[in-house]
Design a protein around this motif. Structure first.
Motif, PDB file in Angstrom:
ATOM      1  N   ARG A  17      33.159 -46.363 -23.680  1.00 41.25           N
ATOM      2  CA  ARG A  17      34.582 -46.476 -23.382  1.00 41.25           C
ATOM      3  C   ARG A  17      34.944 -45.454 -22.307  1.00 41.25           C
ATOM      4  O   ARG A  17      34.260 -44.449 -22.110  1.00 41.25           O
ATOM      5  N   LEU A  18      36.022 -45.708 -21.619  1.00 39.71           N
ATOM      6  CA  LEU A  18      36.469 -44.846 -20.528  1.00 39.71           C
ATOM      7  C   LEU A  18      36.708 -43.416 -21.004  1.00 39.71           C
ATOM      8  O   LEU A  18      36.500 -42.461 -20.252  1.00 39.71           O
ATOM      9  N   SER A  19      37.093 -43.238 -22.254  1.00 40.63           N
ATOM     10  CA  SER A  19      37.355 -41.893 -22.788  1.00 40.63           C
ATOM     11  C   SER A  19      36.116 -41.001 -22.743  1.00 40.63           C
ATOM     12  O   SER A  19      36.235 -39.784 -22.591  1.00 40.63           O
ATOM     13  N   LEU A  20      34.917 -41.585 -22.841  1.00 39.68           N
ATOM     14  CA  LEU A  20      33.691 -40.789 -22.744  1.00 39.68           C
ATOM     15  C   LEU A  20      33.585 -40.164 -21.366  1.00 39.68           C
ATOM     16  O   LEU A  20      33.334 -38.959 -21.232  1.00 39.68           O
ATOM     17  N   TYR A  21      33.794 -40.947 -20.332  1.00 41.76           N
ATOM     18  CA  TYR A  21      33.684 -40.434 -18.966  1.00 41.76           C
ATOM     19  C   TYR A  21      34.785 -39.409 -18.677  1.00 41.76           C
ATOM     20  O   TYR A  21      34.543 -38.417 -17.993  1.00 41.76           O
ATOM     21  N   GLN A  22      35.975 -39.649 -19.222  1.00 39.92           N
ATOM     22  CA  GLN A  22      37.057 -38.688 -19.030  1.00 39.92           C
ATOM     23  C   GLN A  22      36.706 -37.356 -19.686  1.00 39.92           C
ATOM     24  O   GLN A  22      36.971 -36.302 -19.119  1.00 39.92           O
ATOM     25  N   THR A  23      36.094 -37.407 -20.854  1.00 40.78           N
ATOM     26  CA  THR A  23      35.668 -36.180 -21.524  1.00 40.78           C
ATOM     27  C   THR A  23      34.567 -35.489 -20.734  1.00 40.78           C
ATOM     28  O   THR A  23      34.550 -34.263 -20.611  1.00 40.78           O
ATOM     29  N   MET A  24      33.651 -36.271 -20.163  1.00 44.23           N
ATOM     30  CA  MET A  24      32.545 -35.707 -19.392  1.00 44.23           C
ATOM     31  C   MET A  24      33.001 -35.034 -18.100  1.00 44.23           C
ATOM     32  O   MET A  24      32.251 -34.272 -17.509  1.00 44.23           O
ATOM     33  N   ILE A  25      34.205 -35.318 -17.662  1.00 45.89           N
ATOM     34  CA  ILE A  25      34.760 -34.598 -16.512  1.00 45.89           C
ATOM     35  C   ILE A  25      35.141 -33.185 -16.944  1.00 45.89           C
ATOM     36  O   ILE A  25      34.931 -32.216 -16.217  1.00 45.89           O
ATOM     37  N   ILE A  26      35.673 -33.067 -18.137  1.00 46.04           N
ATOM     38  CA  ILE A  26      36.165 -31.790 -18.646  1.00 46.04           C
ATOM     39  C   ILE A  26      35.038 -30.913 -19.176  1.00 46.04           C
ATOM     40  O   ILE A  26      35.017 -29.708 -18.960  1.00 46.04           O
ATOM     41  N   PRO A  60      30.007 -36.260  -8.917  1.00 48.26           N
ATOM     42  CA  PRO A  60      31.168 -36.520  -8.057  1.00 48.26           C
ATOM     43  C   PRO A  60      31.469 -38.022  -7.905  1.00 48.26           C
ATOM     44  O   PRO A  60      32.632 -38.416  -7.894  1.00 48.26           O
ATOM     45  N   LEU A  61      30.437 -38.852  -7.830  1.00 49.49           N
ATOM     46  CA  LEU A  61      30.649 -40.299  -7.767  1.00 49.49           C
ATOM     47  C   LEU A  61      31.336 -40.791  -9.041  1.00 49.49           C
ATOM     48  O   LEU A  61      32.306 -41.550  -8.986  1.00 49.49           O
ATOM     49  N   GLY A  62      30.861 -40.356 -10.175  1.00 55.06           N
ATOM     50  CA  GLY A  62      31.471 -40.736 -11.442  1.00 55.06           C
ATOM     51  C   GLY A  62      32.914 -40.279 -11.536  1.00 55.06           C
ATOM     52  O   GLY A  62      33.788 -41.009 -12.003  1.00 55.06           O
ATOM     53  N   ARG A  63      33.175 -39.069 -11.076  1.00 57.35           N
ATOM     54  CA  ARG A  63      34.546 -38.537 -11.090  1.00 57.35           C
ATOM     55  C   ARG A  63      35.464 -39.389 -10.230  1.00 57.35           C
ATOM     56  O   ARG A  63      36.586 -39.690 -10.620  1.00 57.35           O
ATOM     57  N   GLN A  64      34.973 -39.798  -9.059  1.00 54.00           N
ATOM     58  CA  GLN A  64      35.782 -40.644  -8.175  1.00 54.00           C
ATOM     59  C   GLN A  64      36.188 -41.935  -8.879  1.00 54.00           C
ATOM     60  O   GLN A  64      37.345 -42.352  -8.804  1.00 54.00           O
ATOM     61  N   LEU A  65      35.233 -42.561  -9.545  1.00 52.16           N
ATOM     62  CA  LEU A  65      35.527 -43.824 -10.223  1.00 52.16           C
ATOM     63  C   LEU A  65      36.467 -43.628 -11.401  1.00 52.16           C
ATOM     64  O   LEU A  65      37.409 -44.400 -11.584  1.00 52.16           O
ATOM     65  N   VAL A  66      36.243 -42.601 -12.196  1.00 54.78           N
ATOM     66  CA  VAL A  66      37.120 -42.338 -13.343  1.00 54.78           C
ATOM     67  C   VAL A  66      38.531 -42.028 -12.870  1.00 54.78           C
ATOM     68  O   VAL A  66      39.513 -42.527 -13.431  1.00 54.78           O
ATOM     69  N   ASP A  67      38.647 -41.218 -11.819  1.00 55.12           N
ATOM     70  CA  ASP A  67      39.971 -40.915 -11.261  1.00 55.12           C
ATOM     71  C   ASP A  67      40.665 -42.188 -10.781  1.00 55.12           C
ATOM     72  O   ASP A  67      41.855 -42.395 -11.019  1.00 55.12           O
ATOM     73  N   LYS A  68      39.911 -43.056 -10.120  1.00 53.72           N
ATOM     74  CA  LYS A  68      40.469 -44.319  -9.619  1.00 53.72           C
ATOM     75  C   LYS A  68      41.004 -45.156 -10.777  1.00 53.72           C
ATOM     76  O   LYS A  68      42.136 -45.641 -10.731  1.00 53.72           O
ATOM     77  N   TRP A  69      40.203 -45.314 -11.825  1.00 49.76           N
ATOM     78  CA  TRP A  69      40.627 -46.131 -12.964  1.00 49.76           C
ATOM     79  C   TRP A  69      41.796 -45.487 -13.700  1.00 49.76           C
ATOM     80  O   TRP A  69      42.699 -46.173 -14.155  1.00 49.76           O
ATOM     81  N   HIS A  70      41.763 -44.165 -13.813  1.00 51.11           N
ATOM     82  CA  HIS A  70      42.871 -43.458 -14.468  1.00 51.11           C
ATOM     83  C   HIS A  70      44.170 -43.687 -13.697  1.00 51.11           C
ATOM     84  O   HIS A  70      45.217 -43.974 -14.296  1.00 51.11           O
ATOM     85  N   ASN A  71      44.093 -43.578 -12.371  1.00 51.90           N
ATOM     86  CA  ASN A  71      45.287 -43.770 -11.541  1.00 51.90           C
ATOM     87  C   ASN A  71      45.791 -45.212 -11.582  1.00 51.90           C
ATOM     88  O   ASN A  71      46.974 -45.455 -11.376  1.00 51.90           O
ATOM     89  N   LEU A  72      44.899 -46.165 -11.841  1.00 55.16           N
ATOM     90  CA  LEU A  72      45.297 -47.569 -11.971  1.00 55.16           C
ATOM     91  C   LEU A  72      45.810 -47.891 -13.377  1.00 55.16           C
ATOM     92  O   LEU A  72      46.237 -49.009 -13.639  1.00 55.16           O
ATOM     93  N   GLY A  73      45.735 -46.912 -14.277  1.00 57.72           N
ATOM     94  CA  GLY A  73      46.199 -47.114 -15.639  1.00 57.72           C
ATOM     95  C   GLY A  73      45.216 -47.869 -16.519  1.00 57.72           C
ATOM     96  O   GLY A  73      45.599 -48.401 -17.555  1.00 57.72           O
ATOM     97  N   LYS A  74      43.961 -47.917 -16.104  1.00 58.12           N
ATOM     98  CA  LYS A  74      42.945 -48.634 -16.896  1.00 58.12           C
ATOM     99  C   LYS A  74      42.644 -47.851 -18.166  1.00 58.12           C
ATOM    100  O   LYS A  74      42.536 -46.642 -18.160  1.00 58.12           O
ATOM    101  N   VAL A  75      42.514 -48.581 -19.262  1.00 57.37           N
ATOM    102  CA  VAL A  75      42.149 -47.983 -20.535  1.00 57.37           C
ATOM    103  C   VAL A  75      40.774 -48.501 -20.955  1.00 57.37           C
ATOM    104  O   VAL A  75      39.958 -47.764 -21.486  1.00 57.37           O
ATOM    105  N   GLU A  76      40.525 -49.765 -20.712  1.00 59.09           N
ATOM    106  CA  GLU A  76      39.248 -50.398 -21.040  1.00 59.09           C
ATOM    107  C   GLU A  76      38.706 -51.078 -19.795  1.00 59.09           C
ATOM    108  O   GLU A  76      39.457 -51.553 -18.951  1.00 59.09           O
ATOM    109  N   LEU A  77      37.393 -51.128 -19.705  1.00 59.61           N
ATOM    110  CA  LEU A  77      36.733 -51.804 -18.600  1.00 59.61           C
ATOM    111  C   LEU A  77      35.987 -53.004 -19.163  1.00 59.61           C
ATOM    112  O   LEU A  77      35.411 -52.924 -20.246  1.00 59.61           O
ATOM    113  N   SER A  78      36.000 -54.104 -18.448  1.00 64.68           N
ATOM    114  CA  SER A  78      35.284 -55.279 -18.933  1.00 64.68           C
ATOM    115  C   SER A  78      34.412 -55.832 -17.813  1.00 64.68           C
ATOM    116  O   SER A  78      34.760 -55.764 -16.636  1.00 64.68           O
TER     117      SER A  78
END
Length: 134
Positions: free
Chosen positions: A30-39, A97-115
């Motif tokens: 889930r997206l929350s894993l990647y968000q946690t991995m940023i922190i 840094p690549l992962g951070r870019q994608l997570v930031d992009k999805w966060h800014n788009l308001g994505k909660v789940e990816l399919s």
């Protein structure tokens, strides 16, 4: 969860971005894993088994072996890195840094789940099998 954006984002070829996005959409995390991995770094034990579900990192419990195989694929794609301590590699992972870019992009788009689409899953499976950067 607030995500800090990087000030100077690296530029990646579109093929790299497409493959990375596809790999994340096809991954069981889930997206929350990647968000946690940023922190902070996340240990394999936090993702596998019932713990992964309790933390909101996966939808259903997964074995350590399966989780590690999925994480290693995301390392090969360039989204994650394995943490290193004074004695070598650990069982903890963080985003690149690549992962951070994608997570930031999805966060800014308001994505909660990816399919993933059927095509995403097919391309990802072929890419993993052949280990080619589609």
């Amino acid at each position: 969860m607030a995500i800090a954006t990087s000030r100077s984002s690296m530029r990646y070829p579109q093929r790299t971005l497409d493959r990375a996005e596809r790999a994340v959409r096809c991954a069981p995390f889930r997206l929350s894993l990647y968000q946690t991995m940023i922190i902070r770094s996340v240990d394999l034990a936090e993702i596998s088994g019932r713990s992964g579900v309790d933390h909101g990192y996966v939808r259903k419990p997964m074995t350590e072996l399966l989780v590690e195989a999925e994480l290693l694929w995301l390392i090969q794609v360039g989204l994650l890195r394995r943490e290193v301590d004074g004695q070598g590699l650990t069982n903890s992972f963080r985003v690149t840094p690549l992962g951070r870019q994608l997570v930031d992009k999805w966060h800014n788009l308001g994505k909660v789940e990816l399919s993933a689409t059927f095509r995403d899953r097919l391309y990802n499976a072929v890419s993993r099998w052949l280990r080619l950067p589609f």
